[in-house]
Design an enzyme around this catalytic site. Structure first.
Site, PDB file in Angstrom:
ATOM      1  N   CYS A 267      42.259  -2.021  55.422  1.00 23.12           N
ATOM      2  CA  CYS A 267      40.877  -2.146  54.916  1.00 23.12           C
ATOM      3  C   CYS A 267      40.697  -1.801  53.445  1.00 23.12           C
ATOM      4  O   CYS A 267      40.263  -2.632  52.659  1.00 23.12           O
ATOM      5  CB  CYS A 267      39.955  -1.286  55.765  1.00 23.12           C
ATOM      6  SG  CYS A 267      40.022  -1.760  57.485  1.00 23.12           S
TER       7      CYS A 267
HETATM    8  C1  UGA Z   1      38.681   2.820  56.246  1.00 26.30           C
HETATM    9  C2  UGA Z   1      37.346   3.581  56.114  1.00 26.30           C
HETATM   10  O1  UGA Z   1      37.615   4.980  56.106  1.00 26.30           O
HETATM   11  C3  UGA Z   1      36.400   3.239  57.289  1.00 26.30           C
HETATM   12  O2  UGA Z   1      35.158   3.872  57.090  1.00 26.30           O
HETATM   13  C4  UGA Z   1      36.213   1.719  57.328  1.00 26.30           C
HETATM   14  O3  UGA Z   1      35.363   1.340  58.414  1.00 26.30           O
HETATM   15  C5  UGA Z   1      37.563   1.047  57.493  1.00 26.30           C
HETATM   16  O4  UGA Z   1      38.414   1.428  56.376  1.00 26.30           O
HETATM   17  C6  UGA Z   1      37.329  -0.433  57.491  1.00 26.30           C
HETATM   18  O5  UGA Z   1      36.820  -0.960  56.510  1.00 26.30           O
HETATM   19  O6  UGA Z   1      37.563  -1.075  58.535  1.00 26.30           O
HETATM   20  P1  UGA Z   1      40.869   3.203  57.755  1.00 26.30           P
HETATM   21  O7  UGA Z   1      41.429   1.972  57.144  1.00 26.30           O
HETATM   22  O8  UGA Z   1      40.989   3.433  59.216  1.00 26.30           O
HETATM   23  O9  UGA Z   1      39.300   3.319  57.434  1.00 26.30           O
HETATM   24  O10 UGA Z   1      41.610   4.423  57.037  1.00 26.30           O
HETATM   25  P2  UGA Z   1      41.213   5.726  56.209  1.00 26.30           P
HETATM   26  O11 UGA Z   1      41.151   6.877  57.106  1.00 26.30           O
HETATM   27  O12 UGA Z   1      40.057   5.464  55.333  1.00 26.30           O
HETATM   28  O13 UGA Z   1      42.523   5.880  55.305  1.00 26.30           O
HETATM   29  C7  UGA Z   1      42.895   4.858  54.380  1.00 26.30           C
HETATM   30  C8  UGA Z   1      44.045   5.293  53.520  1.00 26.30           C
HETATM   31  O14 UGA Z   1      43.642   6.291  52.608  1.00 26.30           O
HETATM   32  C9  UGA Z   1      45.248   5.876  54.277  1.00 26.30           C
HETATM   33  O15 UGA Z   1      46.426   5.348  53.724  1.00 26.30           O
HETATM   34  C10 UGA Z   1      45.144   7.359  54.025  1.00 26.30           C
HETATM   35  O16 UGA Z   1      46.387   8.024  54.061  1.00 26.30           O
HETATM   36  C11 UGA Z   1      44.544   7.385  52.629  1.00 26.30           C
HETATM   37  N1  UGA Z   1      43.804   8.623  52.348  1.00 26.30           N
HETATM   38  C12 UGA Z   1      42.648   8.899  52.988  1.00 26.30           C
HETATM   39  C13 UGA Z   1      44.303   9.509  51.392  1.00 26.30           C
HETATM   40  O17 UGA Z   1      45.368   9.277  50.775  1.00 26.30           O
HETATM   41  N2  UGA Z   1      43.595  10.633  51.111  1.00 26.30           N
HETATM   42  C14 UGA Z   1      42.433  10.933  51.739  1.00 26.30           C
HETATM   43  O18 UGA Z   1      41.841  11.990  51.404  1.00 26.30           O
HETATM   44  C15 UGA Z   1      41.952  10.039  52.700  1.00 26.30           C
END
Ligand code: UGA
Length: 435
Positions: A267
């Site tokens: 996403c």
């Molecule tokens: C993300 C959004 O958080 C959701 O709200 C949204 O609905 C979704 O995309 C979507 O558009 O469908 P998601 O892809 O499940 O959700 O993953 P996240 O938890 O957001 O993590 C994304 C990436 O960011 C991961 O690689 C994670 O490791 C990284 N991340 C996240 C960090 O490096 N640091 C953080 O503090 C948070």
């Protein structure tokens, strides 16, 4: 009330099962017949905590799954949650949603009730009004606002928390005309989620809200990754303490401040590219989001440059990648930074060994025999010249100096700082910690 959900990925399947637990009659539709037969056997074709339990509970009682889209014909609400995958220029591929819309329009011609179509798929501003609506009206010869409703209803759930977020979202966004259909859906959601704020607006604003939300999350991650790089240049500085302190400022907040190898997943990378592409076509220079992307890519190049410096020459060296999933508790490797790292290591003629508790098979489907798939962490470390911790799986946080003794050279790059508190007898580099 009968409800249809078309497209049974993380979003669609979570929605279908949760609605079925609330005693609606739900029909889940997916064109992938293999997926349907897997689901009918009460199995989920991907890993998502709690979803299998909900499927078992609801299937054959309140939930039917099928590839036959004509089953939607007496549904009041029809959710579209098919994918909108990225194309090479960053724009999104609308073929799936357009095809589903055309099929709905066809069925609409025979429908006696006045259904409401809700677009959950992430779409670029203008898509619902300019692409979806004309297909529906032209093919069905019916009028929006009169014979059927059309509402943009973006989704904000996180993978690994899909059930939790579907049961209790932080917001419900509804985009459409202020007509009887919008009022009906507002009532539906206020009963389903009594304490959740509902923002109702027009289609195009609802569409940009979704992109603004993911853009802000990506910006927070790139911001803390930028601070992490600065911390690395300050002897003894630790980005986690910085994040903890600034996160206590209520204007900033503590979430999404975990520095790491950059954001991945199906996403955030896709949505940031899509919004940049959309902005540039509209003549807007999205310089902030361009920087967010650049910083994200830089995280990986920084890891590679540490390895090159420490292992020079890296050609032929054995390097271990610990963690393949884009985050813990999932087997999803789509757009995972680990895959990009593996590709770069292979380009540098490195012998790559990988480990992940559950994402090995999805990775094997991409790299096949080009890399070695270790069955255990110890197997992965044996004889290696460097181990890179990419995903914060719990089992990596218990690793000790004894485990690293299995390596040929004890060089550890910890992108998630899960070993930062330990006194390890190794050469240790962590994202966001200054040496
Ligand atoms: C993300 C959004 O958080 C959701 O709200 C949204 O609905 C979704 O995309 C979507 O558009 O469908 P998601 O892809 O499940 O959700 O993953 P996240 O938890 O957001 O993590 C994304 C990436 O960011 C991961 O690689 C994670 O490791 C990284 N991340 C996240 C960090 O490096 N640091 C953080 O503090 C948070």
């Amino acid at each position: 009330m009968k409800i249809a959900v078309i497209g049974l990925g993380f979003v669609g399947l979570s929605l279908a099962t949760v609605l079925a637990t609330k005693s609606f009659s739900v029909i889940g539709i997916d064109s992938d017949k293999n997926k349907i037969s897997t689901l009918r056997n009460c199995k989920i074709p991907f890993y998502e905590p709690r979803l299998d339990i909900l499927l078992k509970k609801t299937l054959k009682r309140k939930l039917i799954v099928s590839s036959d889209i004509s089953l939607i014909k007496d549904c009041k609400l029809i959710f579209i949650s098919v994918g909108t995958p990225p194309q090479n220029d960053g724009s999104i591929d609308l073929r799936m949603i357009q095809s589903v819309t055309a099929q709905i329009a066809q069925i609409l011609t025979q429908m006696k009730n006045e259904p409401i179509i809700l677009v959950k798929s992430t779409v670029i501003p203008g898509t619902t009004e300019k692409k979806i609506l004309p297909i529906l009206e032209k093919k069905s010869r019916k009028k929006v606002g009169k014979n059927f409703g059309l509402i943009t209803n973006p989704e904000f759930l996180r993978e690994t928390k899909a059930v939790e977020d579907t049961l209790q979202p932080h917001v419900v966004v509804l985009g459409g005309n202020n007509d009887k259909f919008l009022k009906f859906v507002k009532k539906f959601y206020s009963r389903l989620h009594p304490n959740v704020p509902i923002i109702s607006t027009n289609h195009q604003t609802a569409e940009i809200i979704k992109y603004a939300n993911n853009s802000f999350l990506a910006t927070k991650i790139s911001f803390i990754n930028q601070i992490a790089r600065i911390c690395e240049a300050i002897r003894g500085a630790n980005v986690d303490d910085v994040a903890k302190a600034i996160g206590l400022d209520p204007r900033i907040g503590p979430l999404f401040l975990n520095a790491g190898p950059g954001y991945g997943g199906s996403c955030l990378p896709k949505d940031i590219k899509a919004v940049i592409n959309f902005a540039s076509q509209a003549g807007v220079n999205s310089s902030l989001l361009n920087a967010v992307e650049l910083i994200n890519e830089d995280q990986l190049f920084n890891i590679i440059s540490i390895i090159k410096k420490k292992l020079s020459p890296i050609v032929g060296k054995k390097i271990t990648v610990l963690g393949l999933a884009f985050k813990p508790d999932t087997d999803d490797v789509r757009d995972s930074v680990s895959l990009k790292l593996i590709k770069l290591l292979l380009k540098n003629k490195v012998s790559v060994v990988v480990h992940d508790p559950i994402a090995i098979e999805n990775t094997r489907a991409i790299f096949d025999s080009k890399i070695y798939y270790a069955k255990s962490v110890k197997d992965a470390l044996r004889g290696s010249n460097c181990a890179i911790i990419m995903t914060a799986w719990k089992e990596y946080s218990v690793l000790s100096s004894k485990d690293f003794k299995l390596m040929k050279k004890q060089l550890i790059i910890d992108c998630r700082r899960i070993l930062a508190e330990k006194k390890l007898d190794v050469e240790y580099y962590a994202v966001g910690i200054g040496l």
